[in-house]
Write a protein that holds these residues in place. Structure first.
Motif, short mmCIF file in Angstrom:
data_model
loop_
_atom_site.label_atom_id
_atom_site.label_comp_id
_atom_site.label_asym_id
_atom_site.label_seq_id
_atom_site.Cartn_x
_atom_site.Cartn_y
_atom_site.Cartn_z
N HIS A 171 116.12 54.08 -20.40
CA HIS A 171 116.43 55.05 -19.33
C HIS A 171 116.81 55.81 -18.87
CE1 HIS A 171 117.03 50.12 -18.32
NE2 HIS A 171 118.40 50.12 -19.32
N TYR A 174 115.29 59.13 -18.98
CA TYR A 174 113.65 59.89 -19.83
C TYR A 174 113.84 61.72 -19.43
CZ TYR A 174 110.00 56.39 -20.06
OH TYR A 174 110.02 54.91 -20.10
N SER A 229 109.66 63.39 -18.09
CA SER A 229 110.15 62.65 -17.25
C SER A 229 108.82 61.79 -16.53
CB SER A 229 111.27 62.71 -16.12
OG SER A 229 110.76 63.76 -15.11
N SER A 283 106.30 60.50 -17.71
CA SER A 283 106.07 59.99 -18.05
C SER A 283 106.48 58.65 -17.79
CB SER A 283 105.82 60.15 -19.93
OG SER A 283 105.12 61.18 -20.25
N GLN A 284 107.64 58.78 -17.62
CA GLN A 284 108.47 57.46 -16.59
C GLN A 284 107.17 56.18 -15.69
OE1 GLN A 284 112.00 57.98 -15.15
NE2 GLN A 284 112.94 55.89 -15.60
N GLY A 286 109.16 50.55 -20.48
CA GLY A 286 110.38 51.43 -20.67
C GLY A 286 110.87 51.22 -22.45
#
Length: 187
Positions: free
Chosen positions: A54, A56, A71, A73-74, A160
């Motif tokens: 959760h 990132y 982040s 790549s979230q 994720g």
């Protein structure tokens, strides 16, 4: 002398092999070779055992000195590999990662994370002809991506989920891995 050699040839070879392992110049190539022979496809975690990432928020520095935040790549299929140039299992798996990156580099976010000095890493990459995206770890990784073993690699799904959490060398360019990436990209 001939009879002595005939009688003890296997012991002499064994001692010579051990002597080669003492010197760093010969030890590293031997260890890399052995690691490549014993590397198998990484193991996918059972769905019930998968953790979800959760957090990132992780600042990294690209080898080119540009800062990035993980982040970005979230929501994407992502591979994070912790490695070092002095680590034989890390070096052993790099060719398979390069082949995987050559195929999936525009579809999967790759992070090859090291704590080494950029000059040393640049020389290593250039010497071996690798084009993998290298990142220097300047801040701690998110808790679920922390590792104290090199190499450690995580495959993270778009949602994720940590699908693979592999420690040690693996064959990342295996058919099994490619099928898994195709499946995750299709979700």
């Amino acid at each position: 002398m001939k009879s002595f050699l005939k009688k003890h040839w296997s012991n002499i070879l064994f001692v010579a092999f051990l002597a080669l392992l003492i010197f760093p110049q010969t030890r590293m190539p031997i260890q890399v070779f052995v690691q490549r022979i014993i590397s198998f496809s990484p193991s996918e975690k059972a769905e019930a055992e998968r953790e979800t990432l959760h957090d990132y928020d992780w600042s990294l520095q690209q080898l080119t000195a540009e800062g990035v935040n993980f982040s970005q790549s979230q929501g994407k299929v992502t591979i994070v590999n912790f490695w070092a140039t002095w680590c034989p299992p890390c070096v052993a798996e790099m060719p398979s990662f390069q082949k995987l990156y050559d195929t999936y580099g525009d579809q999967v976010d790759f992070y090859f994370v090291t704590s080494e000095k950029s000059e040393k890493v640049e020389k290593f990459m250039e010497k071996n002809g690798y084009t993998l995206p290298i990142f220097l770890q300047t801040f701690e990784a998110p808790k679920k991506l922390e590792s104290f073993v090199l190499p450690t690699t995580y495959l993270i799904s778009k949602t994720g989920e940590i699908v693979i959490d592999e420690q040690g060398a693996a064959d990342w360019n295996s058919e099994k891995m490619r099928k898994l990436l195709d499946q995750l990209l299709g979700e």
